[in-house]
Enzyme design. Structure first.
Site, mmCIF file in Angstrom:
data_model
loop_
_atom_site.group_PDB
_atom_site.id
_atom_site.type_symbol
_atom_site.label_atom_id
_atom_site.label_comp_id
_atom_site.label_asym_id
_atom_site.label_seq_id
_atom_site.Cartn_x
_atom_site.Cartn_y
_atom_site.Cartn_z
ATOM 1 N N CYS A 113 0.816 -1.222 0.000
ATOM 2 C CA CYS A 113 0.000 0.000 0.000
ATOM 3 C C CYS A 113 0.844 1.265 0.000
ATOM 4 O O CYS A 113 0.336 2.357 -0.218
ATOM 5 C CB CYS A 113 -0.951 -0.007 1.188
ATOM 6 S SG CYS A 113 -1.769 -1.581 1.381
ATOM 7 N N HIS A 241 -3.399 6.639 2.273
ATOM 8 C CA HIS A 241 -3.810 5.299 1.884
ATOM 9 C C HIS A 241 -5.205 5.021 2.457
ATOM 10 O O HIS A 241 -5.462 5.263 3.637
ATOM 11 C CB HIS A 241 -2.799 4.272 2.382
ATOM 12 C CG HIS A 241 -3.263 2.864 2.198
ATOM 13 N ND1 HIS A 241 -3.828 2.423 1.021
ATOM 14 C CD2 HIS A 241 -3.298 1.810 3.049
ATOM 15 C CE1 HIS A 241 -4.161 1.162 1.150
ATOM 16 N NE2 HIS A 241 -3.861 0.767 2.372
ATOM 17 N N ASN A 271 -10.104 -0.927 0.113
ATOM 18 C CA ASN A 271 -8.650 -0.792 0.141
ATOM 19 C C ASN A 271 -8.078 -1.384 -1.149
ATOM 20 O O ASN A 271 -8.160 -2.585 -1.365
ATOM 21 C CB ASN A 271 -8.126 -1.542 1.370
ATOM 22 C CG ASN A 271 -6.623 -1.514 1.507
ATOM 23 O OD1 ASN A 271 -5.909 -1.168 0.572
ATOM 24 N ND2 ASN A 271 -6.145 -1.896 2.679
HETATM 25 O O1 UT7 Z 1 -3.763 -1.840 3.464
HETATM 26 C C1 UT7 Z 1 -2.894 -2.339 4.405
HETATM 27 C C2 UT7 Z 1 -3.140 -1.730 5.678
HETATM 28 N N1 UT7 Z 1 -4.293 -2.339 6.298
HETATM 29 C C3 UT7 Z 1 -4.887 -1.697 7.279
HETATM 30 O O2 UT7 Z 1 -4.518 -0.594 7.591
HETATM 31 C C4 UT7 Z 1 -5.965 -2.396 8.057
HETATM 32 C C5 UT7 Z 1 -5.879 -1.998 9.498
HETATM 33 N N2 UT7 Z 1 -6.847 -2.665 10.312
HETATM 34 C C6 UT7 Z 1 -8.169 -2.371 10.272
HETATM 35 O O3 UT7 Z 1 -8.607 -1.563 9.489
HETATM 36 C C7 UT7 Z 1 -9.065 -3.007 11.300
HETATM 37 O O4 UT7 Z 1 -8.279 -3.639 12.287
HETATM 38 C C8 UT7 Z 1 -10.070 -4.034 10.695
HETATM 39 C C9 UT7 Z 1 -11.121 -3.315 9.875
HETATM 40 C C10 UT7 Z 1 -9.324 -5.038 9.839
HETATM 41 C C11 UT7 Z 1 -10.777 -4.776 11.830
HETATM 42 O O5 UT7 Z 1 -11.432 -3.857 12.684
HETATM 43 P P1 UT7 Z 1 -11.271 -3.975 14.276
HETATM 44 O O6 UT7 Z 1 -12.115 -2.949 14.873
HETATM 45 O O7 UT7 Z 1 -9.796 -3.933 14.559
HETATM 46 O O8 UT7 Z 1 -11.894 -5.381 14.567
HETATM 47 P P2 UT7 Z 1 -11.211 -6.652 15.222
HETATM 48 O O9 UT7 Z 1 -10.258 -7.283 14.274
HETATM 49 O O10 UT7 Z 1 -10.703 -6.259 16.571
HETATM 50 O O11 UT7 Z 1 -12.459 -7.580 15.385
HETATM 51 C C12 UT7 Z 1 -13.558 -7.233 16.244
HETATM 52 C C13 UT7 Z 1 -14.611 -8.324 16.150
HETATM 53 C C14 UT7 Z 1 -14.052 -9.732 16.293
HETATM 54 O O12 UT7 Z 1 -14.963 -10.489 17.000
HETATM 55 P P3 UT7 Z 1 -14.759 -10.768 18.582
HETATM 56 O O13 UT7 Z 1 -13.412 -11.393 18.704
HETATM 57 O O14 UT7 Z 1 -14.836 -9.414 19.209
HETATM 58 O O15 UT7 Z 1 -15.879 -11.667 18.893
HETATM 59 C C15 UT7 Z 1 -13.979 -10.230 14.872
HETATM 60 O O16 UT7 Z 1 -14.090 -11.629 14.798
HETATM 61 O O17 UT7 Z 1 -15.228 -8.264 14.847
HETATM 62 C C16 UT7 Z 1 -15.186 -9.570 14.260
HETATM 63 N N3 UT7 Z 1 -15.116 -9.422 12.815
HETATM 64 C C17 UT7 Z 1 -16.197 -9.294 12.030
HETATM 65 N N4 UT7 Z 1 -17.512 -9.292 12.331
HETATM 66 C C18 UT7 Z 1 -18.374 -9.128 11.303
HETATM 67 C C19 UT7 Z 1 -14.002 -9.367 12.038
HETATM 68 N N5 UT7 Z 1 -14.370 -9.211 10.742
HETATM 69 C C20 UT7 Z 1 -15.723 -9.156 10.718
HETATM 70 C C21 UT7 Z 1 -16.668 -9.005 9.687
HETATM 71 N N6 UT7 Z 1 -17.978 -8.988 10.028
HETATM 72 N N7 UT7 Z 1 -16.318 -8.841 8.400
#
Ligand code: UT7
Length: 314
Positions: A113, A241, A271
């Site tokens: 990215c 980005h 993204n």
């Molecule tokens: O381009 C390269 C750079 N990439 C980035 O910059 C990405 C950076 N990271 C992010 O943008 C975020 O961390 C994400 C969007 C990937 C995830 O968001 P988050 O707020 O950090 O969520 P999380 O990974 O902490 O997950 C929270 C909950 C989890 O469930 P539990 O463990 O709380 O029960 C996940 O299993 O959300 C769950 N979850 C989902 N639920 C519904 C993860 N993906 C999904 C989904 N739908 N698609």
């Protein structure tokens, strides 16, 4: 020191648009989760289109926008992690398809990215070296990420999209350019193994990358302020980005900068990795937001982990 000027841009997006609702058929997710956690509402996915088709369309439009012919190009660089071929490079394939001159360097950059920001620095160094046969560079950011996505993994499949954008760049004594690049090797944080290896899809530790992203953006802005003397509150556009609306908003609020100066199109494209920064730049150009005198900070971060921060004048 000699700077660079971006004199034309073009973008290309696959025809098929997929909204968040479509993912509820594949994995346990919801439009509400995707929108509220990322800001993404839809994205474009290739059907028949190859990554190369997007490259060629974006590059053709950028050349037309700049009023530069293929014969005038002295350097061709493609930032991508999803080339159609391991070899030749996407850049050599663009050279062939567009009929660029045969005595120019053409190569790809793999910095995920941050790729387009890496590309700006590479182009600026090479254009400044007097070693190129012609004075214009073609820099493309292009991805077909749908090719390496796991549509059974809800933590990644809802995040990414396909697309491309290109810039025609020339050296300039009147447009300052400054760039800093960095990387901190960390494959577990974000990776996509090659074909032939197990699970050749994108894997990401979202929280870890989120924290890295916020730090990289903040540090990048501070570094540009220090090195250029142009303060963040004097910057007209922050081209970041487009990974997550919450990352961009967090940095904008923390540094107390105006919301309107942080352009976002991730709601429509998700993204798009190496295509993300140039896609945002191309749209700002289309809407007349990058005019003579406009000052820009470009901020990239992602797989590697890599980061890049660049100051540009239009
Ligand atoms: O381009 C390269 C750079 N990439 C980035 O910059 C990405 C950076 N990271 C992010 O943008 C975020 O961390 C994400 C969007 C990937 C995830 O968001 P988050 O707020 O950090 O969520 P999380 O990974 O902490 O997950 C929270 C909950 C989890 O469930 P539990 O463990 O709380 O029960 C996940 O299993 O959300 C769950 N979850 C989902 N639920 C519904 C993860 N993906 C999904 C989904 N739908 N698609």
């Amino acid at each position: 020191m000699q700077g660079i000027q971006i004199i034309g841009m073009g973008k290309a997006l696959p025809a098929r648009r997929v909204d968040n609702e479509a993912f509820t058929q594949m994995v346990e997710t919801s439009d509400e989760w995707i929108k509220s956690r990322t800001g993404i509402q839809s994205r474009c996915f290739c059907e028949e289109e190859k990554q190369m088709d997007l490259c060629v369309e974006a590059a053709g439009k950028a050349l037309a926008d700049a009023g530069v012919s293929p014969a005038e190009i002295g350097l061709c660089v493609v930032a991508t992690i999803t080339p159609d071929y391991h070899t030749p490079s996407s850049a050599c394939m663009v050279q062939e398809r567009l009929g660029l001159p045969e005595d120019i360097p053409a190569f790809d950059i793999n910095a995920a990215c941050s790729g387009f920001v890496y590309g700006l620095e590479v182009v600026s160094c090479m254009l400044g070296s007097d070693a190129l046969p012609r004075p214009y560079a073609l820099l493309i950011g292009a991805e077909k990420l749908s090719r390496i996505m796991n549509f059974q993994d809800r933590s990644t499949c809802v995040l990414f999209g396909d697309g491309a954008a290109a810039a025609v760049i020339r050296p300039s004594d009147t447009h300052r350019f400054f760039c800093r690049l960095g990387s901190q090797g960390d494959a577990p944080a974000l990776n996509a193994p090659g074909v032939g290896y197990p699970e050749p899809y994108i894997h990401m530790d979202g929280r870890k990358v989120f924290q890295f992203a916020v730090r990289a953006m903040e540090n990048g802005i501070r570094l540009l302020e220090k090195e250029t003397g142009v303060l963040a509150n004097e910057i007209d556009q922050f081209i970041c980005h487009q990974a997550n609306e919450r990352i961009i908003r967090h940095v904008q609020k923390k540094l107390k900068l105006p919301k309107e100066r942080f352009y976002m199109n991730l709601d429509r494209y998700g993204n798009t990795s190496g295509a993300s920064v140039p896609l945002a730049m191309a749209e700002l150009m289309e809407t007349g937001s990058l005019n003579p005198g406009t000052k820009v900070y470009c901020l990239g971060f992602g797989g590697g982990l890599t980061w890049g921060a660049a100051y540009l004048e239009f």
